[in-house]
Scaffold this motif. Structure first.
Motif, PDB file in Angstrom:
ATOM      1  N   SER A   1      -8.967   8.335 -23.001  1.00  0.00           N
ATOM      2  CA  SER A   1      -7.902   8.920 -23.882  1.00  0.00           C
ATOM      3  C   SER A   1      -6.761   9.714 -23.240  1.00  0.00           C
ATOM      4  O   SER A   1      -7.137  10.096 -22.130  1.00  0.00           O
ATOM      5  CB  SER A   1      -8.650   9.544 -25.136  1.00  0.00           C
ATOM      6  N   ALA A   2      -6.011  10.452 -24.003  1.00  0.00           N
ATOM      7  CA  ALA A   2      -4.923  11.287 -23.391  1.00  0.00           C
ATOM      8  C   ALA A   2      -5.443  12.602 -22.968  1.00  0.00           C
ATOM      9  O   ALA A   2      -5.335  13.193 -22.115  1.00  0.00           O
ATOM     10  CB  ALA A   2      -3.716  11.241 -24.473  1.00  0.00           C
ATOM     11  N   ARG A   3      -6.521  13.002 -23.895  1.00  0.00           N
ATOM     12  CA  ARG A   3      -7.218  14.190 -23.478  1.00  0.00           C
ATOM     13  C   ARG A   3      -8.185  14.216 -22.309  1.00  0.00           C
ATOM     14  O   ARG A   3      -8.143  14.751 -21.430  1.00  0.00           O
ATOM     15  CB  ARG A   3      -8.259  14.328 -24.722  1.00  0.00           C
ATOM     16  N   ASP A   4      -8.758  12.888 -21.995  1.00  0.00           N
ATOM     17  CA  ASP A   4      -9.436  12.708 -20.648  1.00  0.00           C
ATOM     18  C   ASP A   4      -8.431  12.576 -19.538  1.00  0.00           C
ATOM     19  O   ASP A   4      -9.001  13.076 -18.639  1.00  0.00           O
ATOM     20  CB  ASP A   4     -10.046  11.164 -20.685  1.00  0.00           C
TER      21      ASP A   4
ATOM     22  N   GLU B   1      -7.615   1.226 -21.563  1.00  0.00           N
ATOM     23  CA  GLU B   1      -8.772   0.636 -22.103  1.00  0.00           C
ATOM     24  C   GLU B   1      -9.485  -0.456 -20.908  1.00  0.00           C
ATOM     25  O   GLU B   1      -8.682  -1.023 -20.344  1.00  0.00           O
ATOM     26  CB  GLU B   1      -8.692  -0.367 -23.229  1.00  0.00           C
TER      27      GLU B   1
ATOM     28  N   SER C   1     -16.590   2.249 -26.896  1.00  0.00           N
ATOM     29  CA  SER C   1     -16.554   1.531 -28.186  1.00  0.00           C
ATOM     30  C   SER C   1     -17.806   1.119 -28.786  1.00  0.00           C
ATOM     31  O   SER C   1     -18.168  -0.072 -28.127  1.00  0.00           O
ATOM     32  CB  SER C   1     -15.299   0.584 -28.461  1.00  0.00           C
TER      33      SER C   1
ATOM     34  N   ALA D   1     -16.127   7.580 -25.755  1.00  0.00           N
ATOM     35  CA  ALA D   1     -15.420   6.991 -24.503  1.00  0.00           C
ATOM     36  C   ALA D   1     -15.893   5.335 -24.697  1.00  0.00           C
ATOM     37  O   ALA D   1     -15.163   4.633 -24.130  1.00  0.00           O
ATOM     38  CB  ALA D   1     -16.309   7.627 -23.350  1.00  0.00           C
TER      39      ALA D   1
ATOM     40  N   VAL E   1     -12.675   3.682 -23.157  1.00  0.00           N
ATOM     41  CA  VAL E   1     -11.607   4.012 -23.402  1.00  0.00           C
ATOM     42  C   VAL E   1     -11.332   5.507 -22.693  1.00  0.00           C
ATOM     43  O   VAL E   1     -12.105   6.270 -22.732  1.00  0.00           O
ATOM     44  CB  VAL E   1     -11.498   4.312 -24.884  1.00  0.00           C
TER      45      VAL E   1
ATOM     46  N   GLU F   1      -0.662   6.707 -22.495  1.00  0.00           N
ATOM     47  CA  GLU F   1      -1.245   7.159 -23.861  1.00  0.00           C
ATOM     48  C   GLU F   1      -2.712   7.110 -23.866  1.00  0.00           C
ATOM     49  O   GLU F   1      -3.620   7.912 -24.078  1.00  0.00           O
ATOM     50  CB  GLU F   1      -0.710   6.411 -25.165  1.00  0.00           C
ATOM     51  N   SER F   2      -3.326   5.960 -23.232  1.00  0.00           N
ATOM     52  CA  SER F   2      -4.745   5.644 -23.147  1.00  0.00           C
ATOM     53  C   SER F   2      -4.725   4.478 -22.269  1.00  0.00           C
ATOM     54  O   SER F   2      -4.065   3.735 -21.961  1.00  0.00           O
ATOM     55  CB  SER F   2      -5.495   5.401 -24.391  1.00  0.00           C
TER      56      SER F   2
ATOM     57  N   ARG G   1     -13.094  14.473 -31.026  1.00  0.00           N
ATOM     58  CA  ARG G   1     -13.006  13.584 -29.849  1.00  0.00           C
ATOM     59  C   ARG G   1     -13.485  11.988 -30.020  1.00  0.00           C
ATOM     60  O   ARG G   1     -14.754  12.040 -30.255  1.00  0.00           O
ATOM     61  CB  ARG G   1     -13.256  14.201 -28.572  1.00  0.00           C
ATOM     62  N   GLY G   2     -12.844  11.150 -29.849  1.00  0.00           N
ATOM     63  CA  GLY G   2     -13.314   9.728 -29.854  1.00  0.00           C
ATOM     64  C   GLY G   2     -14.219   9.327 -28.689  1.00  0.00           C
ATOM     65  O   GLY G   2     -14.110   9.787 -27.992  1.00  0.00           O
TER      66      GLY G   2
END
Length: 468
Positions: free
Chosen positions: A33-36, A110, A22, A20, A31, A107-108, A17-18
């Motif tokens: 994300s789609a998972r969030d 920012e 940057s 949150a 960010v 998708e996401s 998982r990237g």
């Protein structure tokens, strides 16, 4: 010792998982994300921020259900909303724009605190929210879901993508929602939720030549109707309905289109040229039961508006000597044509017909050519410096100069210091920016020769990037 035949292992996929926040970008970027987005039922953009503490979503108008974001404590009008890094859903679309992007399309997201980059224009003051939609060449080929609840709300989404060949791909995004059940759980004779129906479609095509040319075209259409007020209110199309019960109605028709083309030099991957074109046709009508006044109302209070927008940006990016020194420069042109009609519902006997027409009609045409340049220095160790400047010639308000600065310094292995400063400029739309007040008994008095809003945003923030 004889060797034995080995056993072939299956494919192993490693995912992570990237972060949150940057730690690479000079601006303060968070960010989602789609998972969030899967943590909550994100039927639209407004509900995508429910698990995020940086952006607060509030209901600005309980009668129509309009919602707005608040970033750095300021109203959503001061935040620039972009879709795929292009300004979108601005002007007359601002009161209801958070409901115009379906959750499964995203998708996401920012979230940029501060004025951000000069490339995206001059309107960002408190921050920028950039929504990235599903990419034709990367998203699932088919996604279909239906959501319903005990209130009678129905939400249907369909995403379909196709890779036609190695160069061409497309994605079709469809969304519809409907609430036709009159919900009044507290028995106050007013709807707890407005009746609403929306049909929304967006189609995106992408072309990748393989030799540096990338092109993308998108077309969208939206139709939405809303009705709020007392349970007994019925929109019959006649003015009498607004006098028998308190009620409000809104209808929006919106068409959008854009084209993005970029070319990257095959022998110079750091150098590129891009052309971005976009256009919008937004039409909005609304009616409200009239407010009590000394002069009896003869018709509902109405607010109708149309906005036609065209935006063109030519952008060139290259380096000065080496990739530690990157610059971007370009030209832009913004065309905005506003036509608004606001009627209080009664006739002021002290007004002449010419005065009444001037008070009811608010027309404005903006033509804004501009130029911008941005320089980025990165020493590959601990310092990133971004300085930008743009100058725009507004046909109504003259020259507007917008400087912006973002600095990031890696003070330690897991500590990042950021400093940001910049100026923003926006032309207000007094009625659309205060659309929630139309449902009240307040009387509107709008001054003549209103000046644009200008503001500076300066801030600094340390952040630890360590993760456990």
């Amino acid at each position: 010792m004889a060797l034995r035949a080995g056993q072939e292992l299956g494919e192993v996929t490693v995912t992570a998982r990237g972060p949150a926040y940057s730690s690479i970008t000079p601006a303060n970027v968070q960010v989602i994300s789609a998972r969030d987005l899967t943590k909550s039922a994100c039927c639209n953009l407004a509900e995508s921020f429910e698990t995020n503490a940086s952006v607060e979503v509030t209901t600005s108008d309980a009668v129509s259900g309009a919602k707005q974001i608040q970033l750095l404590g300021l109203d959503g009008s001061y935040s620039l909303l972009t879709v795929d890094n292009q300004p979108a859903l601005r002007g007359l679309a601002a009161p209801y724009r958070l409901g115009y992007l379906a959750g499964p399309w995203i998708e996401s997201i920012e979230i940029i605190k501060g004025t951000g980059s000069v490339v995206n224009g001059y309107e960002a003051i408190s921050g920028q929210v950039n929504v990235k939609l599903k990419e034709p060449d990367k998203t699932d080929q088919l996604l279909f879901n239906i959501y319903g609840n005990d209130l009678g709300k129905l939400d249907v989404n369909l995403n379909a993508s196709a890779r036609i060949n190695p160069k061409w791909s497309t994605v079709l995004l469809l969304h519809s929602d409907h609430l036709g059940n009159r919900v009044d759980r507290n028995d106050d004779k007013f709807l707890d939720l407005p009746l609403a129906t929306q049909f929304n479609a967006f189609n995106k095509w992408k072309y990748i030549s393989g030799t540096g040319l990338v092109s993308e075209v998108g077309l969208g259409a939206l139709r939405e109707t809303r009705q709020g007020g007392q349970v007994g209110f019925r929109d019959t199309g006649a003015a009498d309905a607004y006098f028998q019960h308190y009620g409000t109605t809104q209808a929006t028709t919106r068409y959008t289109g854009y084209a993005k083309t970029s070319y990257t030099w095959p022998t110079r991957p750091f150098q590129s040229l891009g052309l971005l074109l976009s256009g919008t046709d937004h039409d909005f009508t609304s009616a409200y039961s009239p407010a009590y006044s000394a002069v009896p109302a003869t018709s509902p209070r109405t607010y109708d508006g149309t906005q036609r927008t065209g935006l063109a940006t030519l952008l060139f990016q290259s380096v000065l000597g080496n990739t530690a020194h990157v610059y971007r420069a370009g030209l832009s042109f913004l065309y905005d044509d506003y036509r608004e009609v606001f009627r209080q519902g009664y006739n002021d006997l002290t007004e002449t017909p010419a005065q009444r027409y001037a008070n009811e009609h608010r027309n404005r045409r903006e033509q804004v050519p501009g130029a911008f340049a941005e320089y980025t220095y990165q020493n590959s160790r601990n310092l990133t410096f971004v300085a930008g400047l743009r100058a725009d010639r507004h046909n109504l308000y003259g020259w507007q100069v917008t400087p912006r600065l973002n600095v990031k310094y890696d003070a330690a292995k897991n500590t990042v210091l950021r400093v940001a400063a910049g100026r923003g400029f926006r032309v207000a739309n007094p009625i659309a920016d205060n659309a929630a007040m139309l449902a009240s008994a307040r009387q509107f008095r709008i001054g003549n020769n209103l000046r644009p809003e200008r503001a500076w945003n300066v801030g600094a923030a340390p952040r630890s990037t360590s993760r456990c």
